[in-house]
Every structure is written in structure tokens, then in C-alpha cells.
Design an enzyme around this catalytic site. Structure first.
Site, PDB file in Angstrom:
ATOM      1  N   ALA A 179     -10.261  -3.318  16.159  1.00 32.21           N
ATOM      2  CA  ALA A 179     -10.067  -4.768  16.326  1.00 32.21           C
ATOM      3  C   ALA A 179      -8.986  -5.266  15.366  1.00 32.21           C
ATOM      4  CB  ALA A 179     -11.387  -5.500  16.071  1.00 32.21           C
TER       5      ALA A 179
ATOM      6  N   GLY B  81       0.822  -1.227   0.000  1.00 34.01           N
ATOM      7  CA  GLY B  81       0.000   0.000   0.000  1.00 34.01           C
ATOM      8  C   GLY B  81       0.844   1.259   0.000  1.00 34.01           C
TER       9      GLY B  81
ATOM     10  N   TYR C 191     -12.024  -1.304  12.806  1.00 39.13           N
ATOM     11  CA  TYR C 191     -10.639  -0.852  12.579  1.00 39.13           C
ATOM     12  C   TYR C 191      -9.778  -1.130  13.819  1.00 39.13           C
ATOM     13  CZ  TYR C 191      -6.895   2.466  11.302  1.00 39.13           C
ATOM     14  OH  TYR C 191      -5.696   3.059  10.995  1.00 39.13           O
TER      15      TYR C 191
HETATM   16  P1  NAP Z   1      -4.147   5.871   2.604  1.00 39.76           P
HETATM   17  O1  NAP Z   1      -3.577   7.221   2.331  1.00 39.76           O
HETATM   18  O2  NAP Z   1      -5.612   5.661   2.490  1.00 39.76           O
HETATM   19  O3  NAP Z   1      -3.400   4.790   1.665  1.00 39.76           O
HETATM   20  C1  NAP Z   1      -3.736   3.436   1.777  1.00 39.76           C
HETATM   21  C2  NAP Z   1      -2.811   2.627   0.893  1.00 39.76           C
HETATM   22  O4  NAP Z   1      -3.161   1.240   1.041  1.00 39.76           O
HETATM   23  C3  NAP Z   1      -2.969   2.959  -0.575  1.00 39.76           C
HETATM   24  O5  NAP Z   1      -1.689   2.890  -1.196  1.00 39.76           O
HETATM   25  C4  NAP Z   1      -3.875   1.840  -1.107  1.00 39.76           C
HETATM   26  O6  NAP Z   1      -3.631   1.513  -2.468  1.00 39.76           O
HETATM   27  C5  NAP Z   1      -3.414   0.694  -0.247  1.00 39.76           C
HETATM   28  N1  NAP Z   1      -4.397  -0.390  -0.127  1.00 39.76           N
HETATM   29  C6  NAP Z   1      -5.663  -0.334   0.351  1.00 39.76           C
HETATM   30  N2  NAP Z   1      -6.227  -1.561   0.318  1.00 39.76           N
HETATM   31  C7  NAP Z   1      -5.285  -2.401  -0.186  1.00 39.76           C
HETATM   32  C8  NAP Z   1      -5.250  -3.798  -0.467  1.00 39.76           C
HETATM   33  N3  NAP Z   1      -6.287  -4.594  -0.219  1.00 39.76           N
HETATM   34  N4  NAP Z   1      -4.106  -4.327  -0.996  1.00 39.76           N
HETATM   35  C9  NAP Z   1      -3.028  -3.548  -1.251  1.00 39.76           C
HETATM   36  N5  NAP Z   1      -3.008  -2.230  -1.000  1.00 39.76           N
HETATM   37  C10 NAP Z   1      -4.121  -1.662  -0.484  1.00 39.76           C
HETATM   38  O7  NAP Z   1      -3.748   5.371   4.075  1.00 39.76           O
HETATM   39  P2  NAP Z   1      -2.676   5.950   5.132  1.00 39.76           P
HETATM   40  O8  NAP Z   1      -3.336   6.986   5.930  1.00 39.76           O
HETATM   41  O9  NAP Z   1      -1.382   6.212   4.463  1.00 39.76           O
HETATM   42  O10 NAP Z   1      -2.535   4.656   6.087  1.00 39.76           O
HETATM   43  C11 NAP Z   1      -1.508   3.687   5.909  1.00 39.76           C
HETATM   44  C12 NAP Z   1      -1.503   2.760   7.122  1.00 39.76           C
HETATM   45  O11 NAP Z   1      -1.310   3.518   8.322  1.00 39.76           O
HETATM   46  C13 NAP Z   1      -2.821   2.013   7.299  1.00 39.76           C
HETATM   47  O12 NAP Z   1      -2.549   0.705   7.755  1.00 39.76           O
HETATM   48  C14 NAP Z   1      -3.531   2.817   8.368  1.00 39.76           C
HETATM   49  O13 NAP Z   1      -4.446   2.034   9.073  1.00 39.76           O
HETATM   50  C15 NAP Z   1      -2.367   3.248   9.231  1.00 39.76           C
HETATM   51  N6  NAP Z   1      -2.615   4.437  10.058  1.00 39.76           N
HETATM   52  C16 NAP Z   1      -3.033   5.614   9.487  1.00 39.76           C
HETATM   53  C17 NAP Z   1      -3.254   6.718  10.318  1.00 39.76           C
HETATM   54  C18 NAP Z   1      -3.708   8.032   9.768  1.00 39.76           C
HETATM   55  O14 NAP Z   1      -4.029   8.922  10.565  1.00 39.76           O
HETATM   56  N7  NAP Z   1      -3.733   8.215   8.463  1.00 39.76           N
HETATM   57  C19 NAP Z   1      -3.055   6.613  11.699  1.00 39.76           C
HETATM   58  C20 NAP Z   1      -2.633   5.407  12.225  1.00 39.76           C
HETATM   59  C21 NAP Z   1      -2.408   4.326  11.401  1.00 39.76           C
HETATM   60  P3  NAP Z   1      -4.506   2.170  -3.704  1.00 39.76           P
HETATM   61  O15 NAP Z   1      -4.384   3.660  -3.566  1.00 39.76           O
HETATM   62  O16 NAP Z   1      -3.802   1.665  -4.929  1.00 39.76           O
HETATM   63  O17 NAP Z   1      -5.895   1.661  -3.545  1.00 39.76           O
END
Ligand code: NAP
Length: 248
Positions: free
Chosen positions: A158, A13, A156
Site C-alpha cells: 500500500a 536512507g 508495504y
Molecule cells: P535497507 O538496506 O534496509 O536500507 C534502508 C535505508 O533507509 C537505510 O539507510 C536506513 O537508515 C534508511 N531509513 C530507514 N528508515 C528511515 C527513516 N525513517 N528516515 C531516514 N532514513 C531511514 O533497504 P534497501 O533494501 O536498500 O531499500 C531501499 C529502498 O528500496 C526502500 O524504499 C525499499 O522499499 C526499496 N526496495 C527494496 C527492494 C529490495 O529487494 N531490497 C526491492 C524493491 C524496493 P539507517 O541504516 O541509518 O537506519
């Protein structure tokens, strides 16, 4: 000093947000980077070109991390293209927020499958190569919410709590083979995932953070870089929070 020279890293991702930040930081530090995406081919192609500017090998793979067979094929392709695998960052994740009263079974299942089962899929399929190499660093991106809970995010939270238990178990199982496994729990980060939120809600959250700012993808990437590198060779089985002091 480059910290990841001669290493091959997989980041799931990475077309956007935190994953993209990690991929860029890794490439700056000399890693050859394999990364996945699901629905953003243009962003993935753009990232692949950006990473190559650092003089490393880089390739994006369209692969659904929630699909076991696809993950098996992904690891086989990476090994055929790169020849080794030293670092895996399980980052792919989604949210489908709702109060329990309104949460559908699909919303629960989709989040567990994408956020938690994906970590099993990728880790299980990369362990054979890491065992063969007798080294590896696996970094799982969880969330403050996985430790603390959050109203409206039972699915989420969980999934993210499950990642913490999985991480600690894998660290215990694979430590004797010099394979490390740690979890990183970001707090509030401004990415596309949080961009959809009401600005007044966002301001309220930032005011409550002791460091008075949201975390950036770069903040997380620097911590993940440390865990991926040989600077952290005695560190495994840990949950490391990065949240500006919002949860202490
Ligand atoms: P994001 O901007 O929404 O990006 C999500 C990424 O995951 C995208 O590259 C997407 O690819 C990819 N993805 C989604 N479903 C997928 C699948 N089934 N297989 C492969 N790739 C997949 O998310 P983010 O905010 O950067 O979050 C990244 C991680 O950090 C996540 O695990 C999230 O739970 C965690 N996190 C985020 C925050 C926050 O505040 N943002 C806080 C704590 C933890 P496509 O674009 O190609 O669909």
C-alpha cells in the site's frame, strides 16, 4: 562522461543498500551529495568519506524522513550547506511484514509513515527551491510489490502503490516548471532488507527471474542516474520497472 557535474543531489536512507549504491554512483558522476540516515552513524561517516574520494562535496545528515518538521529542517540545512538542490531521491524505506490477520495497527502505520509520508515530507519541502531554480528531478523508489501486490506485505504494498500515485500527480503539477518526477520499481534485490529471508525462498525467487539473478544496488543506481541526468529531460510521470523480467 560525467553526467551530474555541478548538480546537488539528496538521497534519503543512503547509509546502506540501494541508497548507498545511488550515492556512490552519483558521486562518481560528479554530483555533490547530501544524504540521510537514521540509525547507522558509523556507516554514514564511512560513506561520507568514500564519496569525498571522488572529489565532490558530500555530507550525511541524521534525519527521520517520516517526520515533517525534521524534513523541513533537513532541506534548510542542505540549502545552507550546498546552495542549491537539483535532484532528490526518495529512497528511505522499511518493511514490517505480516499476514493481515496478524498485522498490528502499529506495523501498518509505521510502514505508511516511513515509506509514503516521507515522500510527501521531502518533496513538499524541496519544491520551493526547485520552483525557484525552474528545474529539478525527483525520483521515488517504489517496488514491484506496489504494482503487483504481495501476500504478507499489505502495508508495504500500500505504501509503495501510494508512491506511484503521488509521483504521477507531482509530475502533472510541476511539469510546466521543468520539474520532473518519476518512480523506479525494483524487483528482488539482495540487500540487508532481504538478507533476513530464508535462503530457499531466495533461490525460488531467483529461479523465477528470466535474467536468472537478483537485481543489484548498482543496477538500480544506473537507472536512477539516467533519471537524475539531462539524458532524461523529456521523461516524467513514469513508473519504470527494473526486475530482470520477473513482472512483465
Ligand atoms: P535497507 O538496506 O534496509 O536500507 C534502508 C535505508 O533507509 C537505510 O539507510 C536506513 O537508515 C534508511 N531509513 C530507514 N528508515 C528511515 C527513516 N525513517 N528516515 C531516514 N532514513 C531511514 O533497504 P534497501 O533494501 O536498500 O531499500 C531501499 C529502498 O528500496 C526502500 O524504499 C525499499 O522499499 C526499496 N526496495 C527494496 C527492494 C529490495 O529487494 N531490497 C526491492 C524493491 C524496493 P539507517 O541504516 O541509518 O537506519
Amino acid at each position: 562522461m560525467k553526467l551530474l557535474e555541478n548538480k546537488v543531489a539528496l538521497i534519503t536512507g543512503a547509509s546502506r543498500g540501494i541508497g548507498r549504491g545511488i550515492a556512490t554512483t552519483f558521486a562518481k558522476h560528479g554530483a555533490n551529495v547530501a544524504f540521510t540516515y537514521l540509525s547507522s552513524p558509523d556507516k554514514a561517516a564511512e560513506l561520507e568519506n568514500e564519496l569525498k574520494q571522488f572529489g565532490v562535496k558530500a555530507k550525511g545528515y541524521k534525519s527521520d524522513a517520516s517526520d515533517f518538521k525534521a524534513s523541513e529542517e533537513l532541506i534548510a540545512s542542505i540549502l545552507s550547506d550546498f546552495g542549491q538542490l537539483d535532484v532528490v531521491v526518495n529512497n528511505a524505506g522499511i518493511t514490517r511484514d505480516n499476514l493481515l490477520m496478524r498485522m498490528t495497527e502499529d506495523q501498518f502505520d509505521e510502514v505508511i509513515k516511513t515509506n509514503l509520508k516521507s515522500v510527501f515530507n521531502i518533496t513538499k519541502n524541496c519544491q520551493k527551491q526547485m520552483l525557484k531554480q525552474r528545474s529539478g528531478s525527483i525520483i521515488n523508489i517504489t517496488s514491484v510489490v506496489g504494482d503487483k501486490g504481495n501476500a504478507g506485505q499489505a502495508n508495504y504494498a500500500a505504501s509503495k502503490a501510494g508512491i506511484i500515485g503521488f509521483t504521477k500527480s507531482i509530475a502533472l503539477e510541476l511539469g510546466s516548471r521543468n520539474i520532473r518526477c518519476n518512480a523506479v520499481a525494483p524487483g528482488f534485490i539482495e540487500t540487508e532488507m532481504t538478507g533476513a529471508l530464508d535462503p530457499t525462498v531466495v533461490k525460488g525467487w531467483i529461479d523465477a527471474i528470466p535474467l536468472k539473478r537478483a537485481c543489484t544496488a548498482e543496477d538500480v543506481a544506473n537507472l536512477v542516474l539516467f533519471l537524475a541526468s539531462d539524458l532524461s529531460t523529456y521523461l516524467t510521470g513514469q513508473l519504470i520497472h527494473i526486475n530482470g523480467g520477473m513482472y512483465t
